[in-house]
Design a protein around this motif. Structure first.
Motif, short mmCIF file in Angstrom:
data_model
loop_
_atom_site.label_atom_id
_atom_site.label_comp_id
_atom_site.label_asym_id
_atom_site.label_seq_id
_atom_site.Cartn_x
_atom_site.Cartn_y
_atom_site.Cartn_z
N LEU A 188 -7.05 -7.40 -0.80
CA LEU A 188 -6.88 -7.23 0.58
C LEU A 188 -5.66 -7.95 1.20
CD1 LEU A 188 -10.53 -7.75 1.76
CD2 LEU A 188 -9.21 -5.47 2.19
N ALA B 26 -2.21 -6.03 0.52
CA ALA B 26 -1.90 -4.72 0.78
C ALA B 26 -0.66 -4.31 1.28
CB ALA B 26 -2.97 -4.28 2.01
N GLU C 205 0.49 -2.17 3.25
CA GLU C 205 0.84 -1.87 4.67
C GLU C 205 -0.26 -2.62 5.55
OE1 GLU C 205 -0.97 2.21 5.34
OE2 GLU C 205 -1.58 2.35 3.56
N THR D 195 -3.03 -4.29 7.18
CA THR D 195 -4.39 -3.92 7.17
C THR D 195 -5.27 -4.87 8.04
OG1 THR D 195 -4.12 -3.30 4.87
CG2 THR D 195 -6.29 -4.07 5.48
N PRO E 284 -5.76 1.25 7.69
CA PRO E 284 -6.80 0.44 6.77
C PRO E 284 -7.46 -0.60 7.58
CG PRO E 284 -4.64 0.86 6.08
CD PRO E 284 -4.23 1.10 7.44
N ALA E 285 -8.89 -0.74 7.47
CA ALA E 285 -9.70 -1.59 8.14
C ALA E 285 -10.83 -2.04 7.07
CB ALA E 285 -10.17 -1.13 9.29
N ARG E 286 -11.08 -3.41 7.22
CA ARG E 286 -12.26 -3.92 6.37
C ARG E 286 -13.20 -4.68 7.15
NH1 ARG E 286 -16.26 -5.85 3.82
NH2 ARG E 286 -16.08 -5.95 1.48
N ARG F 225 -0.60 -8.28 5.52
CA ARG F 225 0.56 -7.31 4.56
C ARG F 225 1.11 -8.25 3.64
NH1 ARG F 225 4.43 -5.30 7.88
NH2 ARG F 225 5.71 -6.89 7.21
#
Length: 244
Positions: free
Chosen positions: A145, A148, A150, A152, A182-184, A215
């Motif tokens: 994560l 990443a 890009e 996130t 992008p998301a978590r 990022r």
């Protein structure tokens, strides 16, 4: 001695007299019949025994039959080649090495003797490296994560905290408005190992609720509690996008 003649073998019972009390340096090849690298080393020891005849002695010791010596000198891998002078362990090589490696050990010690330099003992064995624990799935995901390529969004949510429940509406609003970002979403109660791993990887103390924009290993923005709003997340993404 020629290459077809093996160096003499030494045993536990003979070790003190033939090695520790020897008037010349002694190279001891510690081997075992089941050890394939030990077999490849045999001709090397033959040549060394011939080359250093009358200046040094080359002996072999069967590790399986001479456990006293193996234990005394902390032999952890085979082959192990030990160099002794005046009863002192002055050199050690582990694994099958080129002939030049052992010759250099002998030459250095013979030169020191000629200069009147007393032997200096080395440690019985180098400390074994600490075992490396396998990486946990949580640590692996935290690294992925953070790395990443890009920007996130990561949101840590506590399902039992009224503040977090309210702040999650801000997160949900941003995600609905930006479905391609992008998301978590991480529910702390269900994913405690990942929450802890993220705190370690991102080097930001854990809070909940907590949001990050990351990022390539960098935290571009983070906030907690009521400082997390949909508009602030949007501003953070706008800044991150323009910084790319």
């Amino acid at each position: 001695m020629n290459e077809t003649e093996a160096p003499a073998a030494v045993t536990d019972a003979e070790f003190a007299a033939r090695v520790l009390q020897s008037p010349v340096p002694v190279l001891v090849d510690i081997w075992a019949a089941w050890c394939q690298p030990c077999v490849t080393l045999k001709p090397v020891m033959h040549r060394l025994a011939e080359s250093y005849r009358d200046r040094a002695t080359v002996l072999t010791l069967d590790a399986d039959s001479n456990l006293e010596t193996v234990t005394r000198f902390d032999i952890r891998a085979l082959p192990s080649v030990l160099l002794f002078d005046q009863g002192v362990l002055v050199g050690r090589q582990v694994g099958a090495q080129p002939q030049a490696t052992y010759a250099a050990m002998l030459d250095a010690r013979l030169s020191a003797r000629a200069a009147g330099v007393a032997p200096t003992a080395i440690a019985a064995a180098a400390p074994a490296p600490a075992p490396v624990a396998p990486e946990s799935p949580a640590s692996r995901e935290a690294r992925e994560l953070a790395a990443a390529t890009e920007p996130t969004l990561i949101f840590k949510h506590s399902a039992t905290c009224s503040i977090s429940i309210g702040v999650k509406r801000e997160y949900d609003a941003f995600v609905r408005a930006h479905p391609n970002v992008p998301a978590r979403l991480l529910v702390v109660q269900n994913e405690r190992p990942l929450s802890n791993a993220l705190a370690e990887v991102l080097r930001v103390q854990h809070e909940s609720p907590q949001a990050f924009v990351v990022r390539q290993g960098q935290v571009l923005w983070h906030a907690s509690h009521h400082r997390i709003t949909a508009s602030r997340i949007a501003d953070a993404f706008s800044a991150a996008t323009h910084a790319v």
